[in-house]
Write a protein that holds these residues in place. Structure first.
Motif, PDB file in Angstrom:
ATOM      1  N   ASN A 121      44.069  30.053  60.679  1.00 40.10           N
ATOM      2  CA  ASN A 121      45.122  29.077  60.404  1.00 40.10           C
ATOM      3  C   ASN A 121      46.415  29.728  59.910  1.00 40.10           C
ATOM      4  O   ASN A 121      47.293  29.035  59.400  1.00 40.10           O
ATOM      5  CB  ASN A 121      44.621  28.033  59.407  1.00 40.10           C
ATOM      6  N   GLY A 122      46.523  31.038  60.043  1.00 39.19           N
ATOM      7  CA  GLY A 122      47.777  31.721  59.731  1.00 39.19           C
ATOM      8  C   GLY A 122      47.906  32.243  58.314  1.00 39.19           C
ATOM      9  O   GLY A 122      48.949  32.797  57.954  1.00 39.19           O
ATOM     10  N   PHE A 123      46.883  32.069  57.488  1.00 40.37           N
ATOM     11  CA  PHE A 123      46.929  32.606  56.134  1.00 40.37           C
ATOM     12  C   PHE A 123      46.751  34.122  56.209  1.00 40.37           C
ATOM     13  O   PHE A 123      46.020  34.628  57.058  1.00 40.37           O
ATOM     14  CB  PHE A 123      45.801  32.028  55.277  1.00 40.37           C
ATOM     15  N   VAL A 124      47.415  34.834  55.307  1.00 42.71           N
ATOM     16  CA  VAL A 124      47.247  36.283  55.222  1.00 42.71           C
ATOM     17  C   VAL A 124      46.787  36.645  53.811  1.00 42.71           C
ATOM     18  O   VAL A 124      47.174  36.021  52.831  1.00 42.71           O
ATOM     19  CB  VAL A 124      48.540  37.056  55.576  1.00 42.71           C
ATOM     20  N   SER A 125      45.960  37.664  53.747  1.00 44.12           N
ATOM     21  CA  SER A 125      45.465  38.157  52.464  1.00 44.12           C
ATOM     22  C   SER A 125      46.611  38.849  51.743  1.00 44.12           C
ATOM     23  O   SER A 125      47.272  39.724  52.311  1.00 44.12           O
ATOM     24  CB  SER A 125      44.308  39.122  52.698  1.00 44.12           C
ATOM     25  N   THR A 126      46.854  38.449  50.510  1.00 40.37           N
ATOM     26  CA  THR A 126      47.990  39.012  49.775  1.00 40.37           C
ATOM     27  C   THR A 126      47.593  39.756  48.516  1.00 40.37           C
ATOM     28  O   THR A 126      48.376  40.546  47.999  1.00 40.37           O
ATOM     29  CB  THR A 126      48.996  37.908  49.376  1.00 40.37           C
ATOM     30  N   ASP A 127      46.399  39.488  47.998  1.00 38.19           N
ATOM     31  CA  ASP A 127      46.023  40.080  46.715  1.00 38.19           C
ATOM     32  C   ASP A 127      44.530  39.885  46.495  1.00 38.19           C
ATOM     33  O   ASP A 127      43.875  39.126  47.211  1.00 38.19           O
ATOM     34  CB  ASP A 127      46.805  39.392  45.584  1.00 38.19           C
ATOM     35  N   SER A 128      44.022  40.563  45.503  1.00 39.92           N
ATOM     36  CA  SER A 128      42.657  40.322  45.060  1.00 39.92           C
ATOM     37  C   SER A 128      42.596  40.586  43.570  1.00 39.92           C
ATOM     38  O   SER A 128      43.423  41.328  43.025  1.00 39.92           O
ATOM     39  CB  SER A 128      41.659  41.209  45.815  1.00 39.92           C
ATOM     40  N   LEU A 129      41.650  39.955  42.918  1.00 42.29           N
ATOM     41  CA  LEU A 129      41.490  40.135  41.489  1.00 42.29           C
ATOM     42  C   LEU A 129      40.045  39.864  41.113  1.00 42.29           C
ATOM     43  O   LEU A 129      39.307  39.238  41.864  1.00 42.29           O
ATOM     44  CB  LEU A 129      42.436  39.222  40.714  1.00 42.29           C
ATOM     45  N   MET A 130      39.666  40.364  39.976  1.00 39.66           N
ATOM     46  CA  MET A 130      38.318  40.099  39.477  1.00 39.66           C
ATOM     47  C   MET A 130      38.346  38.751  38.758  1.00 39.66           C
ATOM     48  O   MET A 130      39.206  38.516  37.906  1.00 39.66           O
ATOM     49  CB  MET A 130      37.864  41.204  38.519  1.00 39.66           C
ATOM     50  N   SER A 131      37.437  37.881  39.135  1.00 40.91           N
ATOM     51  CA  SER A 131      37.358  36.554  38.540  1.00 40.91           C
ATOM     52  C   SER A 131      35.903  36.208  38.278  1.00 40.91           C
ATOM     53  O   SER A 131      35.004  36.660  39.000  1.00 40.91           O
ATOM     54  CB  SER A 131      37.941  35.498  39.480  1.00 40.91           C
ATOM     55  N   TYR A 132      35.695  35.367  37.292  1.00 34.98           N
ATOM     56  CA  TYR A 132      34.341  34.924  36.976  1.00 34.98           C
ATOM     57  C   TYR A 132      33.925  33.843  37.977  1.00 34.98           C
ATOM     58  O   TYR A 132      34.591  32.817  38.116  1.00 34.98           O
ATOM     59  CB  TYR A 132      34.262  34.386  35.551  1.00 34.98           C
ATOM     60  N   ALA A 133      32.849  34.082  38.683  1.00 31.78           N
ATOM     61  CA  ALA A 133      32.302  33.127  39.647  1.00 31.78           C
ATOM     62  C   ALA A 133      31.111  32.430  38.997  1.00 31.78           C
ATOM     63  O   ALA A 133      30.017  32.991  38.913  1.00 31.78           O
ATOM     64  CB  ALA A 133      31.876  33.855  40.919  1.00 31.78           C
ATOM     65  N   SER A 134      31.331  31.224  38.520  1.00 25.67           N
ATOM     66  CA  SER A 134      30.281  30.537  37.767  1.00 25.67           C
ATOM     67  C   SER A 134      29.025  30.294  38.594  1.00 25.67           C
ATOM     68  O   SER A 134      27.924  30.320  38.054  1.00 25.67           O
ATOM     69  CB  SER A 134      30.816  29.221  37.200  1.00 25.67           C
ATOM     70  N   ALA A 135      29.166  30.080  39.891  1.00 24.21           N
ATOM     71  CA  ALA A 135      27.987  29.841  40.720  1.00 24.21           C
ATOM     72  C   ALA A 135      27.127  31.097  40.868  1.00 24.21           C
ATOM     73  O   ALA A 135      25.970  31.014  41.255  1.00 24.21           O
ATOM     74  CB  ALA A 135      28.394  29.332  42.100  1.00 24.21           C
ATOM     75  N   ARG A 136      27.713  32.250  40.535  1.00 25.08           N
ATOM     76  CA  ARG A 136      26.963  33.508  40.611  1.00 25.08           C
ATOM     77  C   ARG A 136      26.723  34.127  39.245  1.00 25.08           C
ATOM     78  O   ARG A 136      26.092  35.168  39.135  1.00 25.08           O
ATOM     79  CB  ARG A 136      27.720  34.499  41.497  1.00 25.08           C
ATOM     80  N   GLN A 137      27.294  33.495  38.221  1.00 21.86           N
ATOM     81  CA  GLN A 137      27.144  33.985  36.844  1.00 21.86           C
ATOM     82  C   GLN A 137      27.554  35.450  36.721  1.00 21.86           C
ATOM     83  O   GLN A 137      26.879  36.242  36.061  1.00 21.86           O
ATOM     84  CB  GLN A 137      25.701  33.786  36.365  1.00 21.86           C
ATOM     85  N   ASN A 138      28.683  35.788  37.366  1.00 14.40           N
ATOM     86  CA  ASN A 138      29.130  37.168  37.377  1.00 14.40           C
ATOM     87  C   ASN A 138      30.604  37.237  37.767  1.00 14.40           C
ATOM     88  O   ASN A 138      31.121  36.317  38.402  1.00 14.40           O
ATOM     89  CB  ASN A 138      28.295  37.951  38.403  1.00 14.40           C
TER      90      ASN A 138
END
Length: 158
Positions: free
Chosen positions: A130-147
């Motif tokens: 749909n035309g989105f481009v990856s611009t960044d990444s960061l470490m975030s808490y994923a509650s569904a994975r508890q990590n």
């Protein structure tokens, strides 16, 4: 096969609630509310508040009039962001890609953002198609994975 969007209503909440309880889907989505809703009533109360929020646009994805997912726009840190969820039984059929296309056609705000777990390849493909481009990444808490995991940020300019 006709894919369309219609405005979400409180009558749609029972099926959306059932999708949110699917453990495999929660793991794939990764970034969820801290805990699964304890009850349908609790879930409904949160969503009814969202219906009154003018910064949120929530739509049901329909396939030949059957509800198969949801897609929406909300604000995260005052920036427009999209979200989507598909019933696992309808995954990998191009439905989500088309639903996101329909959403961005409705939502004229640009830029618009999306975030996805680093390993959610299907979701990344939906955005990229749909035309989105990856611009960044960061470490975030994923509650569904508890990590903490890598969250990939995508942006649509046009």
């Amino acid at each position: 096969m006709k894919i369309s969007l219609r405005t979400m209503t409180k009558e749609d909440l029972p099926i959306f609630y059932s999708w949110q309880l699917d453990e495999s889907s929660r793991f794939q989505a990764a970034f969820m509310p801290e805990e699964k809703p304890e009850s349908f009533d609790e879930f409904s109360k949160k969503w009814e508040q969202r219906f009154d929020d003018s910064t949120i646009n929530a739509y049901v994805i329909t396939l030949d009039e059957k509800s198969v997912g949801m897609v929406g726009k909300y604000e995260q840190d005052e920036l427009p962001e999209i979200t989507y969820w598909i019933d696992r039984a309808f995954a990998d059929q191009g439905i989500t890609t088309e639903a996101v296309r329909l959403l961005i056609e409705k939502i004229k705000i640009r830029p618009i953002f999306a975030s996805v777990a680093f390993d959610n390849i299907a979701s990344k493909r939906v955005l990229e198609k749909n035309g989105f481009v990856s611009t960044d990444s960061l470490m975030s808490y994923a509650s569904a994975r508890q990590n903490e995991i890598t969250e990939c940020i995508y942006k649509l300019e046009k």
